[in-house]
Design an enzyme around this catalytic site. Structure first.
Site, mmCIF file in Angstrom:
data_model
loop_
_atom_site.group_PDB
_atom_site.id
_atom_site.type_symbol
_atom_site.label_atom_id
_atom_site.label_comp_id
_atom_site.label_asym_id
_atom_site.label_seq_id
_atom_site.Cartn_x
_atom_site.Cartn_y
_atom_site.Cartn_z
ATOM 1 C CB CYS A 56 -1.108 -0.101 1.133
ATOM 2 S SG CYS A 56 -2.207 -1.408 1.156
ATOM 3 C CG ASN A 87 -6.675 -1.073 0.181
ATOM 4 O OD1 ASN A 87 -5.910 -0.592 -0.458
ATOM 5 N ND2 ASN A 87 -6.199 -1.696 1.477
ATOM 6 C CG HIS A 99 -3.082 3.331 1.707
ATOM 7 N ND1 HIS A 99 -3.518 2.662 0.383
ATOM 8 C CD2 HIS A 99 -3.326 2.164 2.415
ATOM 9 C CE1 HIS A 99 -3.922 1.509 0.429
ATOM 10 N NE2 HIS A 99 -3.713 1.211 1.684
#
Ligand code: UT7
Length: 332
Positions: free
Chosen positions: A116, A287, A257
């Site tokens: 990520c 995500n 993020h």
């Protein structure tokens, strides 16, 4: 000590596969509810790539849009850095596949694995080549097809992820007042066991046994990762601001993020910022791992939340553990 890089982002584009999968759709796949997903994560819907569509395809589409938007020929690109945890294959690198499809005949490049935080790692790396003066136009791409590695029998992870790609163009900064002001990255490998895909690498090459044990999917200790992410993302943001003597009040926008809305809100509270200054689009995309930050920039630009001269903080924590933050003055 801060680390200025004489490089700036001069363009942003993204690509999302057209298939929208809502929480109601997910309710039909696993034992979950729209209410649980919304209140625990902030996600309402995400995009899924069709079978046969890989990270290189999404990344190529994002890059093509970016080049068209900038009116740049692929042959002008010096370097392509691709952040992904879902490369089309272990090799060749996804960057090679994208380079070929774009016809970026003069570019070299490679993939970078930092989950990520991958896009921010790739942006720092690409920007360094620009800042050093050896490269003029670097494409930094974050692309992931998370549906290729999520276990649709594990409700704790499959509801979280989506597919997507984002790309930015990095070019030399032309004055001290634009571009990357500072960056900070760290890894803490002791957290590796909390978010990982055990199978398919050199430790556990694919076999009938690894397939039967569902080792080719994301495994996550959600609460462990959650606690680490909340702590680290806030610490890192404060550290970067403090060492540059910048108050959170001076930031025009934070693009974090998008793993969980609760992680984002905890950081926001620590920084004392209101919703208008924090980019959130997890509700639409879930995500997307390496793609969340460029997609956040894309949406922020579309919503006119980012203007030339604005102070912007990009920040991420993810599997590894990996962390990264980049502070910049927006240049266009
Ligand atoms: O981007 C990479 C980094 N990743 C992250 O930052 C993710 C960090 N972790 C998280 O975002 C959260 O931990 C999750 C969203 C993954 C989980 O939220 P949580 O509030 O930590 O839930 P939990 O794991 O503590 O589970 C709470 C309950 C459990 O039931 P019991 O034991 O209380 O009866 C789970 O079985 O929720 C249950 N549960 C679900 N229920 C409905 C877990 N997943 C689901 C689900 N639907 N999809």
């Amino acid at each position: 000590m801060s680390h200025r890089i004489a490089a700036k982002i001069t363009g942003v584009a993204g690509y999302l596969p057209p298939r929208v999968v809502t929480n109601a759709d997910i309710e039909k796949m696993v034992d979950t509810t729209d209410e649980w997903i919304r209140t625990r994560t902030g996600i309402r819907e995400r995009r899924y790539a069709e079978p046969g569509v890989a990270s290189s395809h999404l990344g190529t589409e994002a890059a093509k849009k970016l080049l068209a938007m900038k009116g740049i020929s692929p042959a002008e690109i010096d370097m392509i850095v691709v952040a992904t945890v879902t490369p089309d294959m272990l090799f060749p690198a996804t960057a090679c596949l994208i380079q070929d499809r774009l016809g970026a005949t003069k570019a070299w490049g490679f993939d970078l694995s930092a989950a990520c935080s991958g896009f921010l790692y790739a942006l720092t790396v690409g920007a360094q080549f620009v800042g050093a003066g050896s490269h003029k136009k670097v494409l930094v791409i974050g692309s992931d097809v998370m549906t290729s590695i999520i276990d649709f029998k594990d409700r704790a992870t499959c509801v979280l992820f989506g597919d997507g790609a984002g790309a930015v163009l990095v070019e030399p900064a032309t004055s001290e007042t634009e571009g990357i002001i500072d960056f900070a990255h760290d890894i803490d490998g002791s957290g590796g066991c909390n978010l990982y895909m055990p199978g398919g690498g050199s430790l556990h090459p694919p076999s009938h046994e690894t397939i039967d044990a569902r080792m080719h999917y994301v495994h996550q200790e959600g609460q462990q990762v959650f606690k680490y992410a909340v702590r680290r993302i806030s610490e890192l943001a404060c550290q970067l601001l403090e060492r540059n003597r910048i108050s959170s009040k001076d930031l025009a926008l934070v693009v974090p993020h998008q793993a969980n809305l609760r992680i984002i809100r905890a950081m926001q509270e620590r920084l004392g910022m209101d919703d208008s200054k924090v980019m959130v689009n997890i509700d639409h995309y879930g995500n997307t791992t390496a793609a969340t930050i460029p997609l956040g920039l894309m949406d922020a630009l579309e919503q006119k939340r980012l203007q030339k001269g604005d102070l912007v903080l990009l920040i991420a924590v993810g599997a590894g553990y990996t962390s990264g933050a980049i502070l910049m003055r927006w240049a266009y």
